[in-house]
Design an enzyme around this catalytic site. Structure first.
Site, PDB file in Angstrom:
ATOM      1  NE  ARG A 132       1.223  -8.704  -0.833  1.00  0.00           N
ATOM      2  CZ  ARG A 132      -0.049  -8.350  -0.685  1.00  0.00           C
ATOM      3  NH1 ARG A 132      -0.784  -8.066  -1.735  1.00  0.00           N
ATOM      4  NH2 ARG A 132      -0.577  -8.264   0.516  1.00  0.00           N
ATOM      5  CB  CYS A 166      -0.947   0.004   1.206  1.00  0.00           C
ATOM      6  SG  CYS A 166      -2.276  -1.204   1.109  1.00  0.00           S
TER       7      CYS A 166
END
Length: 417
Positions: free
Chosen positions: A322, A254
């Site tokens: 990630r 994000c």
């Protein structure tokens, strides 16, 4: 639409079964008939075989034809950036195409994937209309409801975080709000437009990115002064309106990605971002900054340096790797022919090997020239100085990126952001 779903005369489909889509699908399965769709065959097989998810109200599939049985579609696919930090709309394009082929009159399509303001109506909608031959408003409805899933957070869960929703018209807004209200106990916020809803999500993460970049820059300045940033934060926090952001590596799915969607859209409109872009530059460079501090120390003390990196996930107590920025630090160390061992109790060996080409070690040595603790995993928080003494040489450097061991390391050189 809401009544049809409630009476199970039609199904709700969730497209993309990752960290956002799976919780959404399972939550709705407690009320509606749900189709969980993902193009990842192995993931679908794993979900199909998981007894925890077995239910008469949900099916998992990678067959796009199954989507024709749904009338309410929720898109939760990834929205990454490429190596040039340009938004990759590939997953959204594929999902929109598949939904378009299954779209019928009276259907609803709601996007949750984080993207720039305008993407839903300007990029996704034309695909839906082209593939379906239908027209928005006349034949189907559109909406956007930004995801607010925080991986590993057991307090701020899907159900108890306010859900922002929006719709292509007033009827769509009310129906979409009613559908989500079944699974959201914290309440629904009705945004005045799809663009506002899209912007609200991207601003949430951009604001956090910018605040962390400020602390990172302050950390670099304070380091030159011999001042510990975490000591400063503790002192400043005694003021009622101080925001307790900390320096650190900004990775994950994000904060380290979403601001690029906003700067990309701004550039397409003729505006070159200054503050946001500068924040991204600072945060993206922090991994190399950390590497430079380690390299400067170990190359002064030995000709064959050896470093242990503890923690490769992007945040504590999760397996998600990630966009892990510590990997950039590791690669920089390797480029200087420094031997690096990487250890993490939460990361999966196969994931780390596949995504980054790194192998996790099971057994730590006792002769490291530096140990880098990246995140406060529970397994790391209670490590004492004896642990570091046992695993390092006498002139070793302990790098504590999150200030876990501040004022606890006396017999080794200590450094934190």
């Amino acid at each position: 639409m809401f009544q049809q779903l409630q009476e199970k005369r039609t199904s709700l489909a969730v497209i993309g079964l990752g960290y956002v889509g799976l919780p959404v699908a399972l939550a709705f399965a407690e009320h509606f008939s749900v189709i969980g769709y993902d193009i990842n065959v192995d993931l679908v097989k794993e979900l199909q075989g998981n007894k925890q998810y077995n239910s008469e109200t949900i099916i998992f599939t990678n067959e796009a034809a199954a989507l024709s049985k749904a009338s309410f579609f929720i898109v939760t696919v990834p929205t990454p950036v490429n190596k040039y930090n340009v938004p990759d709309l590939g997953p959204l394009t594929i999902a929109s195409t598949q939904i378009g082929k299954a779209l019928k009159r009276g259907d609803y399509v709601v996007y949750e994937s984080t993207t720039y303001p305008g993407c839903t109506e300007e990029d996704c909608l034309p695909i839906l209309e082209k593939c379906s031959g239908l027209t928005l408003g006349k034949d189907f409805k559109l909406g956007y409801s930004p995801e607010r899933i925080n991986v590993g957070d057991t307090k701020n869960t899907l159900q108890n975080v306010v859900k922002v929703v929006s719709g292509s018209d007033e009827e769509a807004l009310q129906e979409i709000a009613q559908v989500y209200s079944l699974i959201i106990t914290a309440g629904i916020f009705k945004a005045p437009s799809i663009k506002v809803a899209e912007a609200s999500k991207i601003v949430e993460n951009t604001q956090r990115d910018m605040n962390i970049s400020l602390m990172n820059e302050l950390s670099m300045i304070f380091d030159k002064m011999g001042v510990n940033t975490f000591d400063v934060i503790e002192a400043a926090s005694t003021k009622w309106n101080f925001l307790r952001f900390q320096p650190g590596l900004v990775g994950g799915h994000c904060i380290g990605v979403d601001p690029y969607y906003l700067t990309y859209k701004a550039a397409s409109l003729g505006y070159e971002s200054k503050v946001i872009a500068a924040s991204r530059f600072i945060n993206d460079d922090m991994a190399k900054y950390v590497a430079r501090k380690i390299i400067t120390h170990v190359l002064r003390t030995t000709n064959e340096p050896k470093v242990l990196v503890k923690g490769v996930t992007f945040k504590e107590n999760v397996s998600d790797i990630r966009n892990s920025k510590i990997v950039d630090t590791v690669k920089e160390l390797l480029a200087f022919n420094i031997k690096v061992d990487v250890e993490d109790p939460f990361a999966k060996q196969e994931d780390v090997q596949l995504q980054y080409g790194l192998k996790l070690v099971e057994n730590e040595s006792d002769d490291y020239d530096a140990i880098v603790v990246t995140i406060p995993h529970d397994a790391y928080v209670n490590l004492d100085e004896n642990y570091f003494i046992t695993h390092t040489k006498p002139n070793a450097l302990i790098v504590d990126l999150k200030g876990i061991y501040r004022n606890k390391i006396n017999h080794r050189k200590y450094w934190s952001l």
